[in-house]
Design a protein around this motif. Structure first.
Motif, PDB file in Angstrom:
ATOM      1  N   ASP A 171       0.793  -1.123  -0.024  1.00  0.00           N
ATOM      2  CA  ASP A 171       0.066   0.164   0.116  1.00  0.00           C
ATOM      3  C   ASP A 171       1.032   1.343  -0.063  1.00  0.00           C
ATOM      4  OD1 ASP A 171      -1.735   1.978   0.279  1.00  0.00           O
ATOM      5  OD2 ASP A 171      -2.782   1.249   2.240  1.00  0.00           O
ATOM      6  N   TYR A 174       0.055   4.721   1.740  1.00  0.00           N
ATOM      7  CA  TYR A 174       0.050   4.611   3.165  1.00  0.00           C
ATOM      8  C   TYR A 174       1.091   5.760   3.936  1.00  0.00           C
ATOM      9  CZ  TYR A 174       0.719   3.098   8.110  1.00  0.00           C
ATOM     10  OH  TYR A 174       0.861   2.840   9.418  1.00  0.00           O
ATOM     11  N   ASN A 175       0.945   6.347   4.778  1.00  0.00           N
ATOM     12  CA  ASN A 175       1.736   7.413   5.535  1.00  0.00           C
ATOM     13  C   ASN A 175       2.384   6.548   6.369  1.00  0.00           C
ATOM     14  OD1 ASN A 175       3.181   9.534   5.927  1.00  0.00           O
ATOM     15  ND2 ASN A 175       1.659  10.594   7.166  1.00  0.00           N
TER      16      ASN A 175
END
Length: 504
Positions: A171, A174-175
């Motif tokens: 992903d 995503y952070n």
């Protein structure tokens, strides 16, 4: 320092390796303090900044992990790379050697020998395309690609998840929330990655490699800007040697050295061998198909079917007992089977009836001609009996068949038994071949004499047999028709035998 002081310093240092180790590690700690963004000395923690560097790589090349999963085992990428260096004309020559095109050429050229010679010339031409400099360039490019794949396949996710336990796999939007962790948790990961760094040639033809990968997967596997960013990080790792410093510090091992294994690949030679083998296999397949087609046509002409089974013991089924141990068994199963069928279906039936009329009722102008005919005919009778006895003596109840069965069982554990089995099989096959050859020779003589009789019957003046009308009266069918039919069967059968008794 004076000479005496230098000498004294040497003696003081001897046997004090522990002091030198501590001094070396102390210097590394100082160096790492200057780079505290990546790894803090206090508490031996690895910092989020270090994870960020790996994450920047992961974002760019992570999607390629799945796309290039089977790259190393792919023959397609090797072909794409090699053919990238060929001209349009050279590619045309190459294309002419594909199996489909070889089959098309076979349809246009019925002469297989001529086609073989053409293909041999074309193969030689292709080999001359690749001189040493070009082969090296291709092999180097492929080697760089394989290093790239190893770099991409590194388990970045496994490493990064230690910094962020909530990190989802693949992903890339995503952070991440990386945290400081105990550096000991990632020592092995850092070592594995550090071993990859020296292998990457930052000056390799990466644009060409990325083009070829796009051709291989039909999409851009990695963006050019993304790969440039990755190479920049690689340069930074090399320049700062931060990974080595971290590993040495965490392990307290000043003698740590990077161990990298660089594999070189020779794909050009394998590629050329593949082209050669493919062309040769295509030709062999076509030859085999033609032979089978012609064989089946002849079987239909002789027996009216392609399924002909007459032998009981000299069979392919019996061969299974030998094939597990040696690469040979009964070698002449098919032709000997067809021969027995011919004896049963024709020799002891239609051929015997016609020949009896010619030899018993016929009045020959010379005894020599009829004698040759008679000798061949009676020799075939003997060979027919020999063939029956030959097959029957291979049953397990006979001495020979029982011996073979015992040797086959013992061959797995006894080398002498294996050699003895080979010798027995050699003798059996030699006898089978002798029956085949003698039968063919005598059938040829029968056919030759039948042809002489047919020509004599048609001639205005009979010079071989003088009482054709008398022979005709004893025949239900016209004698010419009977002789012609038998002659045709013998002719087709002898053609069938040629596939087994003569080289192609």
């Amino acid at each position: 320092m004076s000479l005496i002081e230098k000498i004294l310093n040497i003696f003081v240092s001897i046997g004090d390796a522990d002091r030198d180790k501590k001094r070396y590690l102390k210097e590394i700690k100082k160096d790492l303090k200057k780079r505290s963004r990546d790894c803090k000395v206090k508490g031996n923690t690895a910092e989020p900044a270090l994870a960020k560097l790996f994450y920047d790589i992961y974002k760019e090349i992570g999607p390629a992990q799945i796309l290039l999963e089977s790259l190393q085992d792919s023959g397609a990428i090797r072909s794409i790379i090699v053919e990238n260096f060929l001209t349009e004309k050279q590619l045309e020559v190459l294309d002419s050697l594909s199996e489909d095109n070889i089959r098309k050429r076979c349809k246009d050229n019925k002469n297989l020998k001529s086609l073989r010679d053409q293909i041999k010339t074309e193969l030689i031409e292709i080999y001359t395309f690749f001189d040493m400099p070009l082969a090296k360039k291709i092999n180097d490019l492929y080697s760089s690609l394989m290093v790239m794949q190893e770099f991409i396949r590194f388990d970045y996710f496994f490493l990064l998840k230690k910094f962020d336990s909530h990190l989802p796999e693949r992903d890339y939007g995503y952070n991440p929330r990386f945290e400081s962790i105990n550096g000991e948790y990632i020592i092995d990961d850092l070592k594995d990655f550090d071993a990859l760094l020296p292998l990457i040639d930052v000056d390799a033809e990466w644009d060409t490699i990325l083009d070829l990968l796009s051709q291989y997967r039909s999409i851009d596997v990695i963006s050019r800007d993304g790969w440039k960013k990755v190479l920049q990080i690689v340069k930074e790792f090399r320049k700062t040697k931060i990974l080595k410093l971290v590993i040495v510090h965490l392990e307290e091992n000043p003698s740590y050295k990077v161990i990298s294994e660089f594999n070189t690949f020779e794909i050009v030679e394998d590629y050329l061998s593949g082209i050669k083998n493919s062309a040769e296999n295509a030709l062999m397949s076509i030859v085999g198909e033609r032979k089978k087609s012609q064989r089946d046509t002849l079987l239909m002409a002789v027996f009216g079917t392609t399924s002909v089974v007459r032998l009981k013991y000299y069979t392919e089924k019996s061969n299974m007992a030998f094939s597990k141990r040696i690469d040979v068994g009964y070698l002449y199963v098919e032709p000997l089977n067809f021969l027995k069928a011919f004896y049963l279906d024709y020799y002891k039936g239609p051929i015997r009836q016609v020949v009896d009329k010619l030899l018993i009722t016929g009045k020959w102008t010379t005894s020599l001609a009829s004698q040759q005919f008679s000798e061949s005919y009676h020799q075939l009778m003997t060979l027919s009996d020999d063939l029956l006895q030959f097959d029957n003596k291979l049953t397990e109840e006979t001495d020979l068949g029982g011996k073979l069965k015992r040797l086959a069982k013992a061959a797995d554990r006894d080398r002498n038994a294996l050699d003895a089995m080979r010798n027995v099989l050699k003798g059996i096959n030699s006898e089978a071949l002798s029956i085949l050859n003698e039968s063919v020779q005598n059938l040829f003589a029968i056919g030759k004499n039948l042809k002489r009789c047919i020509d004599d019957y048609k001639a205005p003046k009979h010079e071989l047999v003088v009482n054709w009308k008398e022979i005709e009266m004893m025949s239900e069918l016209p004698i010419l028709e009977e002789m012609a039919e038998i002659y045709k069967k013998i002719y087709y059968f002898l053609q069938l035998m040629q596939y087994y008794l003569k080289e192609d």
